[in-house]
Design a protein around this motif. Structure first.
Motif, PDB file in Angstrom:
ATOM      1  N   SER A  36       0.812  -1.225   0.000  1.00  0.00           N
ATOM      2  CA  SER A  36       0.000   0.000   0.000  1.00  0.00           C
ATOM      3  C   SER A  36       0.842   1.269   0.000  1.00  0.00           C
ATOM      4  N   ALA A  37       2.162   1.137   0.031  1.00  0.00           N
ATOM      5  CA  ALA A  37       3.033   2.303  -0.085  1.00  0.00           C
ATOM      6  C   ALA A  37       4.319   1.850  -0.747  1.00  0.00           C
ATOM      7  N   GLY A  38       5.000   2.768  -1.417  1.00  0.00           N
ATOM      8  CA  GLY A  38       6.245   2.388  -2.065  1.00  0.00           C
ATOM      9  C   GLY A  38       6.550   3.283  -3.241  1.00  0.00           C
ATOM     10  N   ALA A  43      17.507  -0.678 -11.496  1.00  0.00           N
ATOM     11  CA  ALA A  43      16.204  -0.211 -11.025  1.00  0.00           C
ATOM     12  C   ALA A  43      16.051  -0.626  -9.573  1.00  0.00           C
ATOM     13  N   ALA A  44      15.319   0.190  -8.811  1.00  0.00           N
ATOM     14  CA  ALA A  44      15.105  -0.105  -7.394  1.00  0.00           C
ATOM     15  C   ALA A  44      13.639   0.028  -7.074  1.00  0.00           C
ATOM     16  N   VAL A  45      13.189  -0.792  -6.123  1.00  0.00           N
ATOM     17  CA  VAL A  45      11.831  -0.649  -5.592  1.00  0.00           C
ATOM     18  C   VAL A  45      11.980  -0.332  -4.109  1.00  0.00           C
ATOM     19  N   PHE A  46      11.261   0.686  -3.650  1.00  0.00           N
ATOM     20  CA  PHE A  46      11.401   1.181  -2.286  1.00  0.00           C
ATOM     21  C   PHE A  46      10.173   0.787  -1.474  1.00  0.00           C
ATOM     22  N   VAL A  47      10.398   0.091  -0.369  1.00  0.00           N
ATOM     23  CA  VAL A  47       9.278  -0.312   0.492  1.00  0.00           C
ATOM     24  C   VAL A  47       9.654  -0.029   1.946  1.00  0.00           C
ATOM     25  N   ASP A  48       8.616   0.103   2.807  1.00  0.00           N
ATOM     26  CA  ASP A  48       8.899   0.315   4.215  1.00  0.00           C
ATOM     27  C   ASP A  48       8.949  -1.019   4.965  1.00  0.00           C
ATOM     28  N   GLY A  49       9.225  -0.941   6.263  1.00  0.00           N
ATOM     29  CA  GLY A  49       9.483  -2.126   7.082  1.00  0.00           C
ATOM     30  C   GLY A  49       8.381  -3.164   7.041  1.00  0.00           C
ATOM     31  N   ARG A  50       7.137  -2.752   6.719  1.00  0.00           N
ATOM     32  CA  ARG A  50       6.025  -3.699   6.651  1.00  0.00           C
ATOM     33  C   ARG A  50       6.206  -4.709   5.531  1.00  0.00           C
ATOM     34  N   TYR A  51       6.927  -4.276   4.494  1.00  0.00           N
ATOM     35  CA  TYR A  51       6.898  -5.042   3.243  1.00  0.00           C
ATOM     36  C   TYR A  51       8.238  -5.637   2.847  1.00  0.00           C
ATOM     37  N   THR A  52       9.193  -5.678   3.789  1.00  0.00           N
ATOM     38  CA  THR A  52      10.523  -6.163   3.399  1.00  0.00           C
ATOM     39  C   THR A  52      10.490  -7.631   2.976  1.00  0.00           C
ATOM     40  N   GLU A  89      14.872  -1.494  -1.739  1.00  0.00           N
ATOM     41  CA  GLU A  89      15.530  -0.458  -0.924  1.00  0.00           C
ATOM     42  C   GLU A  89      14.560  -0.016   0.176  1.00  0.00           C
ATOM     43  N   ASP A  90      15.133   0.662   1.171  1.00  0.00           N
ATOM     44  CA  ASP A  90      14.363   1.092   2.343  1.00  0.00           C
ATOM     45  C   ASP A  90      13.725   2.464   2.087  1.00  0.00           C
ATOM     46  N   LEU A  91      12.396   2.468   1.952  1.00  0.00           N
ATOM     47  CA  LEU A  91      11.669   3.693   1.598  1.00  0.00           C
ATOM     48  C   LEU A  91      11.898   4.822   2.615  1.00  0.00           C
ATOM     49  N   ILE A  92      12.039   4.447   3.888  1.00  0.00           N
ATOM     50  CA  ILE A  92      12.166   5.457   4.942  1.00  0.00           C
ATOM     51  C   ILE A  92      13.638   5.803   5.192  1.00  0.00           C
ATOM     52  N   GLN A  96      17.321  10.184  -2.226  1.00  0.00           N
ATOM     53  CA  GLN A  96      18.697   9.981  -1.758  1.00  0.00           C
ATOM     54  C   GLN A  96      19.381   8.866  -2.540  1.00  0.00           C
ATOM     55  N   TRP A  97      18.625   7.830  -2.833  1.00  0.00           N
ATOM     56  CA  TRP A  97      19.179   6.737  -3.633  1.00  0.00           C
ATOM     57  C   TRP A  97      19.601   7.269  -5.001  1.00  0.00           C
ATOM     58  N   LEU A  98      18.712   8.088  -5.598  1.00  0.00           N
ATOM     59  CA  LEU A  98      18.986   8.635  -6.930  1.00  0.00           C
ATOM     60  C   LEU A  98      20.255   9.485  -6.923  1.00  0.00           C
TER      61      LEU A  98
END
Lengths: 611, 611
Positions: free
Chosen positions: B62-64, B73-82, B97-100, B106-108
């Motif tokens: 639900s977030a990312g 390419a990277a996909v960013f997710v928070d701790g719920r979705y690791t 990658e870690d969304l938070i 910052q990754w870019l």
């Protein structure tokens, strides 16, 4: 004796001074001038030579400002001084204004015309303050003009000389860290922040990093001076050479260059010309220094004074010294409380006589312990009956009130010893307290205990903790209008940043910090209650049965809390347990230093509460 | 049934899509593209047509976000979705990658070369987000390029159509204030702020001001649309005309101009060209709208969405509707709890079967009350045993766990009725709980009660109140890693700004706001506990014997709290009193709506605690 109890006087020829200042402004083509209550070091206390606001307006309060325009003038004071200002200042000369609700730059905004030139002394206003004034001047098409000479100094014929107190070394066995090591740590911080240098404009930051103390201003044992930290070179201390003995100069020279204050501007110009990046705290640095740097093409990196946080995190030696100071001070307080217990309800004592007695006990305790009382850490708040309800009450000869039976007496005081700074408030029932007084006192005590016993995760802010000290009062429709706690230095400022426990405390207490725990309750016209101990933040530690490490507090102030004011039925078993354990610790710790009536009082006053 | 319990799938030909997107980027001379999990309305829920992130990467959380560059390419997710992201996405295509901790901009930053051109869809990123990306691009000499067409849409052949749910009028007798009056109030706010107009980009703000609701996205009954408020003229609602019946169009036209969404850019350009000052919330407004205004020489006045605070302060009619919704929902919850009490420990039920049963009781309660359940207010969190310890757990067919005796079951759920939105969490012992479970539950309950009973002065922030909900846990070395409370709308979003009770809650709760009170405790791998009721901020009121008016809370959620989990010895008499009084109120209020086994359960479950 350290406190001046003279009544605020009104002997000055204010109107003549105002005329003279306006003439002086006229000669330099200015339509106005801003007079802050500040010196060029921006500390809480200023020397007599910097009391320009008092000299010009007659107002002698500890905070304020004035603005003089061609045909009007205002003096700005906060809520503590709304009555005093009208006693001391002729409103025909200066209109009293609200320093907080209608601050000087906003007042000025409404008065400005295009092309007005308003002068200021760039040593006395910080960069942040100047920016506020510049914004309103710019919006009005006026100019805010930095003056090279203060026009008041030109007409203040008998202005006192600046202080020249001797600088003392704070020995390593009290400081707990050598100045060399502190400088090295701070240089690493500068490297981390990517700056070449940092201006230290706050006197207590300078005192901390160089392990020096002085007596240039009341209560706060600092040396009025400036310093420049450099990432890759020795720091420079800018100080009047007459304050230094040859021995101390030699010792300081091993770790810093020593120069006169006038060289500071020269060196800032050179830093700027070399294109250096310099860390400047806009909230505490006089505008003159920041502008000198930028005028010379240096780069201002704005940020907090880098010394503030390291100074607030006390090392083990500082904490041990502070605990020692509190044992000594607690013995003095207990002798005082025993004396007050015997004499307070006789109708013979007054706020001033009692405050003097307390100073005397402190001085004796210092002598007995071979660690003399060097200063009180602030003017004692000695409030009998309704005066106790005035949070910032400072007694003087004209307000001095007798202690009367059936009232409360509030005394907030502290000491400066070489090994530590103390700050303690006790509220004592003179005769029999009413049940309302006991109810209120017990609620304040519940808040005090909730904070003293709190465990909390790292990162919890002072604002979050503040709630614990108010909850029992809130539930009864009560509150108090001051913060619950402020930082305290080690033989330094009794009000030390950056952490505070208050609605505005956005920073988290960290391990080793010394804070006050002082909830209160004030009934206007009747009585005031405050219970204040100092507390030290303890490191993160596991709790039996828990799964997270928690910080907590160690209470280091030691003196009985008046059991006559405690309504035991309002306490939970845990709260009663804390109170009894605290009193047992007070008794065990202080008994060896006491004898006779004071010892008997201590034993009696620290008995467990009866349920 | 409203919840989709399908297991996250991995059926997509992701690699081909990535190749196609890179080819598309190559054709337009771009070295990268940013894919947020957002639609052009920036709400919590997005329609299937906006699930570009899921389509491209396979990740359905639900977030990312994702960033696609030429050769990585990277996909960013928070701790719920690791864990989920590694199930759904091939790390050869997208590095997780870690969304938070390491957000996309910052990754870019570390990947950029000079002259890179990175594309973005300016409808999908807010102004604040674009500024963060622009800053890192500028620092690297690269360019962040707003695209007029989304390159994913060009290759997403079977992209669903945007939703076209019918717009409903929220009647005045449920809204409590006419839309005309709301518009007038907001025009006064615009005048006060000195702006000519304001962009409303948040769908729930638009729903509130026009008293309309829809079903364009799950759980949140909003109409995807935009609006422009004007200080001196009628507002304009930009909405797909197919969503409006003729009757509703006529009604809306009495108070607003109705236009298609594509006209929004035209009108913004005109506003800009007329030199208007327009209020824009940079945190919630797509960059496209802000930039359209400034490109046309309009003046952006940045500030919060002006509707957010008035919407959060509920009027008496909204509160009465919400209380009614809670009585209805409480009866459904009680039927559910009675059913669970009888069936939960049989080894036959699972997280999904129980969640479905709860939906069924809610649907029946709506029918019985002639106020149908229109939606659940969020996906039910149905966590048995260790799943209860996962704060944001969403059960699906692949994780579905049986309810087993000797465990705890946590259910966090809510309903959307026309008269109000509910959100309730109960934790139930399946069989006999351990003494540790009872200890933890009781500490959570103590926090819940401390907040429910709190009185506090106006201006106290959510962060300050948050402490009350944690204190009993902190003292035992425990805590929970989520906020204590969020705002709740009235037949609107179950997560509504701007006030929250959490460590980051810098705003004060105000009279009439609906908030949640949901402390918890989570033991990883073992069990989770949360007790959640909704509370309404009551107006400042005097307290008997006190001297200040205090705000407080009224608890409006009504359902038994599991007495089997309460360790009565840990409660103070005041806390026990609150628990018993709450249960008595639950019993009295709900008994008339219940019968049979459910009524017997209610009576039994709401008996006073035995000391």
């Amino acid at each position: 004796m350290f406190q001046n109890f003279d009544a605020p006087s009104r002997a000055h020829p204010i109107t003549e001074r105002l005329v003279a200042l306006r003439a002086q402004l006229g000669r330099t083509g200015l339509q106005g001038f801003v007079v802050p209550h500040a010196d060029e070091y921006q500390g809480e206390y200023i020397p007599a030579s910097a009391e320009r606001l008092a000299w010009l307006t007659g107002f002698t309060g500890s905070a304020g400002a004035a603005i003089v325009l061609t045909d009007e003038a205002a003096v700005f004071v906060d809520g503590r001084y709304t009555l005093q200002v009208r006693d001391q200042v002729d409103v025909a000369d200066f209109t009293p204004e609200d320093l907080i609700g209608h601050p000087p730059h906003q007042w000025l905004k409404a008065k400005l015309s295009a092309d007005d030139r308003i002068g200021y002394d760039p040593r006395l206003l910080t960069l942040a303050e100047v920016r506020r004034f510049e914004a309103v001047c710019q919006a009005a098409g006026a100019e805010f003009v930095a003056l090279s000479e203060n026009p008041i100094d030109a007409i203040w014929a008998d202005r006192p000389l600046p202080p020249l107190s001797q600088v003392m070394q704070q020995p390593d066995d009290l400081a707990g860290e050598t100045s060399v090591e502190k400088i090295r740590r701070m240089q690493a911080v500068l490297a981390e922040k990517g700056v070449d240098a940092a201006i230290l404009a706050q006197s207590d930051s300078i005192a901390w990093i160089f392990n020096i103390r002085g007596a240039d201003v009341p209560h706060n044992p600092v040396v009025l001076s400036y310093a420049l930290l450099r990432r890759d070179e020795r720091p420079t201390l800018y100080v009047d050479g007459r304050k230094l003995s040859n021995v101390l100069r030699d010792a300081l020279s091993e770790r810093a260059d020593i120069k006169e204050e006038r060289d500071f501007l020269v060196d800032l110009t050179k830093l700027g010309a070399d294109g250096r990046r310099v860390l400047v705290d806009p909230q505490t640095t006089p505008a003159l220094f920041a502008r000198t740097l930028t005028d010379a093409k240096g780069t201002l990196v704005e940020g907090g004074d880098p010394v503030v946080l390291p100074k607030a995190r006390k090392n083990a030696v500082e904490l041990e010294g502070t605990r020692r100071a509190h044992r000594r001070d607690g013995a003095a307080m207990t002798r005082f409380l025993a004396w007050l217990d015997a004499n307070g309800d006789q109708g013979t004592e007054t706020e001033i006589s009692v405050a003097r007695k307390l100073e005397q006990f402190r001085a004796e305790a210092g002598v007995a312990d071979d660690m003399p009382l060097l200063e009180i850490s602030f003017d004692t708040i000695s409030g009998a009956g309704p005066d106790g309800a005035i949070v910032h009450y400072r007694v003087n000869e004209s307000t001095d009130r007798k202690l009367e039976t059936g009232t409360l007496y509030l005394v907030d005081s502290g000491a400066q010893y070489r090994d530590g700074t103390t700050d303690i408030t006790r509220t004592i029932a003179i005769g029999q307290p009413t049940s309302e007084m006991r109810d209120r006192f017990t609620r304040v005590l519940k808040g005090h205990i909730a904070l003293a016993t709190a465990r909390f995760p790292k990162g919890t802010t002072g604002a979050q903790l503040d709630t614990l000290a108010r909850h029992a009062l809130w539930q009864a429709g009560l509150d108090f209008d001051h913060g619950t706690g402020h930082g305290v230095g080690v033989f330094l400022s009794v009000h030390e940043g950056p952490v505070r426990i208050s609605k505005a405390g956005h920073l988290p207490p960290e391990s080793g910090m010394i804070l006050s725990n002082e909830p209160g309750y004030y009934k206007t016209g009747a009585y005031g209650i405050r219970i204040e101990n100092l507390i030290v933040v303890t490191p993160p530690a596991p709790i039996e049965g828990g799964d997270r490490e928690m910080l907590g507090f160690e209470t280091i102030t030691l003196a009985p809390i008046d059991r006559n004011l405690i309504e035991v039925a309002l306490l939970t078993p845990t709260e009663k347990g804390w109170m009894d354990a605290y009193h047992a610790r007070v008794r065990e710790t202080l008994a060896p230093s006491l004898d006779g009536a004071a010892l008997r009082f201590l034993i009696d006053a620290t008995q467990p509460l009866e349920a």
